[in-house]
Design an enzyme around this catalytic site. Structure first.
Site, mmCIF file in Angstrom:
data_model
loop_
_atom_site.group_PDB
_atom_site.id
_atom_site.type_symbol
_atom_site.label_atom_id
_atom_site.label_comp_id
_atom_site.label_asym_id
_atom_site.label_seq_id
_atom_site.Cartn_x
_atom_site.Cartn_y
_atom_site.Cartn_z
ATOM 1 N N ARG A 41 0.844 -1.181 0.000
ATOM 2 C CA ARG A 41 0.000 0.000 0.000
ATOM 3 C C ARG A 41 0.878 1.229 0.000
ATOM 4 N NH1 ARG A 41 -4.440 -2.012 4.399
ATOM 5 N NH2 ARG A 41 -5.407 -3.512 2.998
ATOM 6 N N THR A 42 0.323 2.339 -0.409
ATOM 7 C CA THR A 42 1.086 3.576 -0.412
ATOM 8 C C THR A 42 1.348 3.982 1.030
ATOM 9 O OG1 THR A 42 -0.024 4.212 -2.431
ATOM 10 C CG2 THR A 42 1.214 5.901 -1.294
ATOM 11 N N GLN A 43 2.571 3.794 1.485
ATOM 12 C CA GLN A 43 2.913 4.201 2.847
ATOM 13 C C GLN A 43 3.558 5.574 2.846
ATOM 14 O OE1 GLN A 43 1.833 2.583 5.278
ATOM 15 N NE2 GLN A 43 1.285 0.657 4.331
#
Lengths: 265, 252
Positions: A41-43
């Site tokens: 996921r876009t962290q």
């Protein structure tokens, strides 16, 4: 389960099963993804755009963003467009992750196409586009999988100008002057001083001058910015996104700065 | 790495919450309720906008104030309004106040393990015609009260209300007792003073003030009809009525 007590204890009538209860069907198992471990996921944002500025003026709204997409502190892509027209009356400007923004562009273009093919003569206005983006971004943050952007949405529909903000948390608000990112600290006070209370009288030339000067100030102070930017104008006549404008800059004053930097005296 | 930069594995997690400042407040009278909130929305030291409403009319006899994380607040109000619309279509009447209060507790508790980061205050008129205030915590605990402040300046406003509404630490004059309910003009003055005081001492409070006044059926507008900036929001002048009074607060 046969819910009719009169049938209980009697042979089942397999020819007629009114409620389709036999055989007991399988409940759907929890969805398992073989590659779940590998899904990321876009962290954090990777390729990023910096501030977007927007103001209301006499004929509608004006928005500006530079054309830089940075990779950390590297000025990676110097000719990226961060302003995007949605339909005939809306423009959005994005800061934050550029790949997430391009994904959103795809979503919005699909939405506009669906609306067009409906052929009912209705078109999405800026308020609808903003509501849609707010729902998408809030839903994604609620899945702990955010789209890492701060977006400005502006436009004119039915004689009303509209300007609003939405970000990766789904936070929204409207005001006559808006700025994202570093611009919220550096440019927004300038914009508020120049615009607030004058939204109905401010002309296009002066609005353009205010935004240009704000972009100049940002270029001097924001290390992730570029002196090349575009200005989008939305009026009752429609959306216009300018060709990139390159600002002349002067660094002569830097010679006189003492206390840090390369000078020895 | 020799410099120790990878010595500890770093866990960085996306934080789905934020805090958007502002303060809300509600006071119940005998046959009216006042619900108020400032209109500033901020994040950190930045003012995002000077006008973002936090107080919403739900029905002609219920007003909801939300404070905390603005995105959750707006979503929560949207969902409550939707449930009330469904109720209206199913039963051809507005949901009673105490039922709205229980609905809100259920909706909040449904999100017990990923809460709406929102403090709710519900104000309005009960079916018996009395003014009522219900206050909630983010996961749905609630109680009916006479007054409640919440939000950034709760710690500044609530003690003031305890003193001025509940008469805490006050001795009544000899031979008399404290009133049970204050009249509307007194309540409005206390609300305005609360917010000017909170604006003075708290950086996240200011810009604008929206005071919703809900009057029980048949009660006159006596108490605020001389004021400027009053707007009626109720759909019919019969039944319970809702008004909003808008005022400026300091913007620094």
């Amino acid at each position: 389960m046969d819910h009719f007590p009169t049938n209980w204890g009697r042979p089942r009538n397999d020819a007629h099963d009114a409620f389709n209860t036999y055989p007991l069907h399988q409940r759907p198992a929890p969805h398992t993804d073989t590659f779940a471990e590998g899904v990321q996921r876009t962290q954090q944002p990777i390729v990023t755009g910096t501030s977007v500025l927007a103001i209301k003026y006499k004929d509608g709204i004006m928005m500006t963003a530079d054309t830089l997409a940075s990779y950390g502190s590297l000025a990676r892509f110097k000719s990226i467009q961060r302003l995007h027209a949605v339909g005939e009356s809306t423009v959005i400007g994005a800061s934050g992750d550029m790949s997430d923004f391009q994904y959103l562009q795809g979503l919005l273009d699909g939405l506009v196409t669906d609306e067009f093919t409906a052929g009912d003569g209705d078109a999405l206005g800026p308020a609808e586009v903003h509501e849609y983006l707010a729902r998408v971004l809030y839903a994604r943050r609620s899945k702990m999988n955010p789209l890492w952007n701060s977006l400005l949405v502006g436009g004119v529909k039915d004689g009303e100008s509209f300007l609003a903000y939405v970000d990766l948390l789904g936070t929204t608000y409207t005001a006559s002057t808006l700025a994202t990112g570093y611009g919220a600290y550096i440019a927004l006070p300038l914009l508020r001083q120049a615009v607030e209370g004058r939204e109905a009288t401010l002309g296009a030339d002066e609005a353009r001058r205010i935004l240009t000067e704000s972009m100049r100030v940002l270029f001097y102070r924001d290390a992730r910015s570029l002196n090349k930017f575009q200005i989008a104008t939305v009026t009752a006549a429609g959306v216009d996104i300018s060709e990139p404008i390159v600002l002349d800059t002067a660094w002569g004053f830097a010679e006189g700065i003492r206390g840090y930097g390369g000078q020895t005296q | 790495m020799p410099d120790g930069s990878f010595a500890h594995p770093q866990e960085r997690q996306f934080n789905p919450y934020s805090e958007n400042g502002g303060t809300i407040l509600a006071i119940a009278g005998a046959d009216f309720t006042v619900v108020a909130g400032d209109t500033r929305q901020s994040e950190g030291y930045s003012i995002q906008t000077r006008y973002a409403p936090k107080v919403f009319k739900l029905t002609d006899r219920a007003v909801l104030a939300v404070n905390g994380f603005a995105a959750d607040g707006n979503m929560f109000v949207k969902k409550v309004k939707q449930r009330l619309e469904w109720y209206r279509h199913a039963h051809a009447k507005d949901m009673p106040l105490r039922a709205i209060a229980r609905l809100i507790q259920t909706m909040l508790y449904a999100q017990r393990f990923f809460p709406y980061y929102v403090y709710n205050i519900l104000g309005g008129i009960e079916e018996d015609g009395s003014g009522a205030v219900y206050s909630f915590d983010p996961v749905g605990s609630y109680e009916r009260e006479a007054c409640r402040a919440a939000g950034a300046a709760q710690a500044l406003v609530q003690p003031f209300l305890d003193n001025q509404i509940y008469f805490k630490n006050q001795q009544p004059p000899a031979g008399s007792s404290h009133p049970v309910h204050l009249p509307l003009p007194d309540v409005l003055s206390i609300v305005i003073d609360s917010f000017t005081g909170a604006t003075e001492r708290h950086i996240e409070v200011g810009d604008g003030l929206e005071i919703f006044v809900i009057l029980a059926k048949g009660r006159s507008t006596q108490g605020f009809d001389g004021r400027s900036g009053v707007q009626e929001l109720s759909t019919t002048p019969e039944g319970d009525r809702v008004f909003v009074i808008r005022r400026e607060l300091k913007k620094d």
